[in-house]
Design a protein around this motif. Structure first.
Motif, PDB file in Angstrom:
ATOM      1  N   CYS A  11       0.870  -1.262  -0.024  1.00 39.34           N
ATOM      2  CA  CYS A  11      -0.001   0.047   0.036  1.00 39.34           C
ATOM      3  C   CYS A  11       0.881   1.448   0.032  1.00 39.34           C
ATOM      4  O   CYS A  11       0.377   2.524   0.119  1.00 39.34           O
ATOM      5  CB  CYS A  11      -1.098   0.076   1.042  1.00 39.34           C
ATOM      6  N   ARG A  40      -0.727   1.219   8.377  1.00 40.20           N
ATOM      7  CA  ARG A  40      -1.947   0.914   8.307  1.00 40.20           C
ATOM      8  C   ARG A  40      -2.622  -0.434   8.925  1.00 40.20           C
ATOM      9  O   ARG A  40      -3.647  -0.764   8.473  1.00 40.20           O
ATOM     10  CB  ARG A  40      -2.468   0.845   6.681  1.00 40.20           C
ATOM     11  N   TRP A  41      -1.614  -0.965   9.309  1.00 43.68           N
ATOM     12  CA  TRP A  41      -2.002  -2.451  10.443  1.00 43.68           C
ATOM     13  C   TRP A  41      -3.118  -1.870  11.115  1.00 43.68           C
ATOM     14  O   TRP A  41      -3.173  -0.851  11.834  1.00 43.68           O
ATOM     15  CB  TRP A  41      -1.063  -2.754  11.004  1.00 43.68           C
ATOM     16  N   GLU A  43      -5.460  -3.148   8.918  1.00 45.25           N
ATOM     17  CA  GLU A  43      -6.150  -3.014   7.573  1.00 45.25           C
ATOM     18  C   GLU A  43      -5.289  -3.694   6.466  1.00 45.25           C
ATOM     19  O   GLU A  43      -5.575  -4.461   5.572  1.00 45.25           O
ATOM     20  CB  GLU A  43      -6.508  -1.716   7.039  1.00 45.25           C
ATOM     21  N   CYS A  44      -3.832  -3.248   6.543  1.00 49.44           N
ATOM     22  CA  CYS A  44      -2.855  -3.672   5.851  1.00 49.44           C
ATOM     23  C   CYS A  44      -2.141  -4.580   6.563  1.00 49.44           C
ATOM     24  O   CYS A  44      -1.475  -4.225   7.607  1.00 49.44           O
ATOM     25  CB  CYS A  44      -2.135  -2.698   5.014  1.00 49.44           C
ATOM     26  N   ASP A  45      -2.145  -5.943   6.539  1.00 51.78           N
ATOM     27  CA  ASP A  45      -1.441  -6.939   7.668  1.00 51.78           C
ATOM     28  C   ASP A  45      -0.056  -7.276   6.924  1.00 51.78           C
ATOM     29  O   ASP A  45       0.264  -8.482   6.965  1.00 51.78           O
ATOM     30  CB  ASP A  45      -2.096  -8.397   7.473  1.00 51.78           C
TER      31      ASP A  45
END
Length: 135
Positions: A11, A40-41, A43-45
């Motif tokens: 991302c 963004r964790w 949501e972005c893992d």
């Protein structure tokens, strides 16, 4: 040493250094473990482990699928090492030769899913061909 910003390959958000328990909870074995986590964790893992002393990333940020592939590649390489009665450094030399990599490139933490698949396949092929020739 100049501090560099690490970006998520999924991302493009910056990664942040955080204690591993933020992701793994209390199940983490190492109280002093750190991860670079996508900002963004969750949501972005994507995340990657950091070296305990230097806090340098141990590879590139990886999502769940790539982390799983890297674990499987490490397991295949370890199985190969044990069955061939080799030292860890010797296995990595073997891997470098098989994949045509320089020493600095031969780190599973830097590998893509495809490279991990290659490692797994190489290990399994080498072990199965050794069994066939012994028969």
């Amino acid at each position: 040493m100049k501090k560099q910003t690490i970006y998520c390959p999924y991302c493009n958000a910056p990664a942040v250094l955080r204690p591993a328990h933020m992701v793994h909870g209390t199940k983490t074995n190492k109280a002093k473990s750190y991860l670079y986590i996508c900002s963004r964790w969750p949501e972005c893992d994507s995340y990657v482990s950091a070296h305990q002393k230097s806090h340098q990333p141990m590879g590139t940020l990886a999502n769940k699928t790539l982390r799983r592939k890297r674990i499987l590649a490490h397991k295949a390489l370890e199985q190969y090492r044990i069955q061939k009665h080799m030292e860890k450094w010797a296995v990595y030399l073997w891997l470098q030769g098989k994949l045509g990599l320089a020493e600095a490139q031969a780190h599973i933490g830097m590998f893509s899913e495809q490279m991990c698949e290659q490692v797994i396949s190489l290990c399994h092929q080498s072990l199965s061909s050794a069994k066939c020739s012994a028969a």
